[in-house]
Design a protein around this motif. Structure first.
Motif, mmCIF file in Angstrom:
data_model
loop_
_atom_site.group_PDB
_atom_site.id
_atom_site.type_symbol
_atom_site.label_atom_id
_atom_site.label_comp_id
_atom_site.label_asym_id
_atom_site.label_seq_id
_atom_site.Cartn_x
_atom_site.Cartn_y
_atom_site.Cartn_z
ATOM 1 N N GLY A 18 0.815 -1.211 0.000
ATOM 2 C CA GLY A 18 0.000 0.000 0.000
ATOM 3 C C GLY A 18 0.846 1.258 0.000
ATOM 4 O O GLY A 18 0.533 2.231 -0.700
ATOM 5 N N GLU A 75 -2.773 4.590 -3.952
ATOM 6 C CA GLU A 75 -4.184 4.278 -4.193
ATOM 7 C C GLU A 75 -4.390 3.217 -5.265
ATOM 8 O O GLU A 75 -5.434 2.582 -5.325
ATOM 9 C CB GLU A 75 -4.942 5.553 -4.576
ATOM 10 N N ASN A 115 -5.425 -0.460 -3.981
ATOM 11 C CA ASN A 115 -6.624 -0.743 -3.186
ATOM 12 C C ASN A 115 -7.222 -2.121 -3.473
ATOM 13 O O ASN A 115 -7.458 -2.914 -2.567
ATOM 14 C CB ASN A 115 -7.687 0.336 -3.433
ATOM 15 N N GLN A 144 -16.200 1.457 -2.808
ATOM 16 C CA GLN A 144 -15.954 2.054 -4.130
ATOM 17 C C GLN A 144 -17.049 3.063 -4.481
ATOM 18 O O GLN A 144 -16.763 4.159 -4.960
ATOM 19 C CB GLN A 144 -15.881 0.951 -5.192
ATOM 20 N N LYS A 149 -16.793 6.182 -2.430
ATOM 21 C CA LYS A 149 -15.493 6.853 -2.585
ATOM 22 C C LYS A 149 -14.683 6.819 -1.285
ATOM 23 O O LYS A 149 -14.048 7.798 -0.886
ATOM 24 C CB LYS A 149 -15.681 8.298 -3.073
ATOM 25 N N ASP A 198 -12.705 3.934 -0.834
ATOM 26 C CA ASP A 198 -11.860 2.777 -1.116
ATOM 27 C C ASP A 198 -10.399 3.113 -0.843
ATOM 28 O O ASP A 198 -9.742 3.789 -1.637
ATOM 29 C CB ASP A 198 -12.061 2.354 -2.574
ATOM 30 N N ARG A 199 -9.890 2.653 0.303
ATOM 31 C CA ARG A 199 -8.497 2.899 0.673
ATOM 32 C C ARG A 199 -7.862 1.590 1.117
ATOM 33 O O ARG A 199 -8.519 0.743 1.709
ATOM 34 C CB ARG A 199 -8.396 3.935 1.810
ATOM 35 N N GLU A 220 -5.930 0.972 3.504
ATOM 36 C CA GLU A 220 -5.781 0.786 4.953
ATOM 37 C C GLU A 220 -6.874 -0.098 5.550
ATOM 38 O O GLU A 220 -6.630 -0.826 6.525
ATOM 39 C CB GLU A 220 -5.801 2.137 5.682
ATOM 40 N N TYR A 221 -8.087 -0.064 4.957
ATOM 41 C CA TYR A 221 -9.204 -0.793 5.564
ATOM 42 C C TYR A 221 -8.950 -2.304 5.662
ATOM 43 O O TYR A 221 -9.061 -2.883 6.756
ATOM 44 C CB TYR A 221 -10.512 -0.504 4.820
#
Length: 479
Positions: free
Chosen positions: A28, A33, A36, A98, A101, A103-104, A106-107
């Motif tokens: 990551g 980005e 993702n 997604q 908005k 969507d990263r 880290e999750y």
């Protein structure tokens, strides 16, 4: 070096998740980005690999790190539930984030770390390992509860959970220090031996009460449920699905291991605590949900009542009671994930559907979704022959066997009251006029989770033997 290898085989699933999380952080950080989707897919693969490692650990009891970490049939059963819940939560999150908005990369990493904490909790065999696992899980969940940083409700949810979680951790630590002070050990077998020898007295009971309070917060049992409705409503729906499933199962596993493993000789004292918490949770969850209009707040009160039903089995304090708890948790996991898959699937052009009134006439436009949602709600209400009926049958049967007749009767009456708010949603979906606006297509991942959960819930009565036998073996490994 020799002792390292047996320990390594015992902690292999946890090692896979820990090492994998570090690799995902690097991916990551390097790709930004663009990573993702890759990180999310790899996180699901990591959890699957950990599940395979758990399945191949064999049936023998094994310990690592001087007995602080134990793997037995109970740990294996609960770890599989935690891993299934985490993987399903990641699948539910992909399309939702997604569209929102959010969507990263880290999750999924935070979910993997929370899962690692859960697995440490489930295998904890002393008070220090218990606390380490609990905090690793909690710290990750504090962050993902506030994952929608631009949403005031989500930020508030994360903050409330953090503040009240810190309070519960303090209570847990204080109770642990009292238990250590009066028994001279933090290991569960050592505590059990000290209690059997008559050490501790009133101070030990005080410590036990504080530990019970700290753990009751983690399963959102009354009177430590205050955070649940606000956090469930404010957090993004996939995060709520995650919090309602895997961490609940892991915390309940920890509660069972602490009481049965460390305090088996004072069951008369801790049974009073469990009976009170179980009755309060079942009754409050049943009545407080009636006035809710937001479906996630309703599910919050539903989860409070379901933790109360699961505690009925623990109150019995027998192998059959623990077996009932395990069967309940397995079926509750399927029902909860399926229900949240339905909630996440209900999205119009104007945004996510969150109020119960917006579900009016769902059967006209989405007949299959409405049918599956109705079956899941019937199951949560405990209507036969769906899985939820059998889940309650096992815990109430164990309570009756332990002569806790009043507890079983209150549980049945609370189930009747709780059925009202589930049936109200079904009535809205099938008999009310539809709301304007078409639903958006369901994502394949959400369809998969909903399909698997529905099969388990609807067809459990045809082949219950595998789950029942596994839960029986898991419960007997604690006694």
């Amino acid at each position: 070096m020799a002792p390292l290898f047996p320990a390594f085989s015992v902690v292999l699933p946890e090692f896979i998740l820990a090492a994998g999380a570090l690799v995902l952080v690097l991916i990551g950080a390097i790709r930004g980005e663009r990573s993702n989707g890759l990180v999310s897919a790899l996180a699901v693969a990591l959890i699957a690999a950990a599940g395979i490692a758990v399945a191949f650990q064999g049936g023998e009891r094994a310990e690592a790190f001087g007995g602080s970490f134990v793997v037995d049939n109970f740990a294996r059963f609960m770890k599989m539930l935690a891993l299934i819940g985490s993987a399903a939560a990641l699948l539910l999150a992909r399309d939702f984030f997604q569209r929102a908005k959010l969507d990263r990369f880290e999750y999924p990493i935070l979910v993997v770390l929370a899962t690692l904490g859960m697995m440490m909790m489930i295998s904890a065999n002393d008070l220090i390992a218990l606390y380490l696992g609990l905090e690793l899980q909690s710290l990750a969940i504090y962050v993902i509860a506030a994952f929608d940083r631009d949403n005031a409700r989500s930020s508030e949810a994360g903050l409330k959970y953090f503040v009240l979680g810190a309070l519960s951790s303090g209570m847990l630590l204080y109770g642990s220090s009292l238990v250590y002070g009066f028994t001279g050990t933090v290991a569960f077998p050592g505590i059990a031996a000290a209690v059997a020898g008559g050490h501790g007295g009133t101070g030990l009971i005080f410590g036990l009460v504080f530990i019970a309070a700290g753990l009751a917060f983690k399963i959102s049992a009354v009177p430590f449920h205050m955070w649940t409705p606000d956090v469930y409503e404010g957090a993004p729906s996939p995060v709520t699905a995650f919090m309602a499933s895997a961490p609940k199962a892991a915390a309940m596993a920890l509660l069972v291991r602490v009481f049965v493993g460390a305090f088996p000789d004072i069951i008369g004292q801790w049974r009073q605590i469990i009976v009170f918490v179980a009755i309060a949770s079942m009754v409050l969850g049943a009545f407080a949900a009636i006035g809710q209009r937001n479906i996630k707040r309703l599910m919050a009160y539903s989860s409070i009542s379901h933790m109360g039903y699961a505690l009925v089995g623990l109150a019995a304090g027998t192998a059959n009671g623990v077996q009932g708890v395990l069967i309940y948790l397995a079926l509750y996991l399927a029902m909860t994930l399926g229900t949240f898959a339905c909630i996440i699937a209900m999205r119009r052009e104007s945004g996510q559907v969150e109020t119960i009134d917006d579900l009016a006439g769902l059967s006209n436009s989405q007949p299959v979704l409405a049918f599956l949602f109705a079956m899941l709600l019937f199951s949560l209400a405990g209507i036969p022959p769906l899985a939820g009926f059998f889940a309650k049958l096992y815990v109430f049967g164990a309570a009756i066997e332990a002569k806790l007749y009043g507890l079983a009767v209150i549980g049945v009456l609370a189930s009747v009251v709780g059925a009202f708010y589930y049936l109200r949603i079904i009535k809205l979906m099938y008999f009310d006029e539809p709301k304007a606006g078409a639903y958006q297509p369901m994502a394949p991942e959400v369809r998969f989770v909903l399909g698997v959960s529905s099969v388990v819930v609807i067809l459990f009565w045809l082949a219950p033997a595998s789950i029942v036998a596994a839960a029986s073996a898991a419960a007997k490994s604690l006694f």
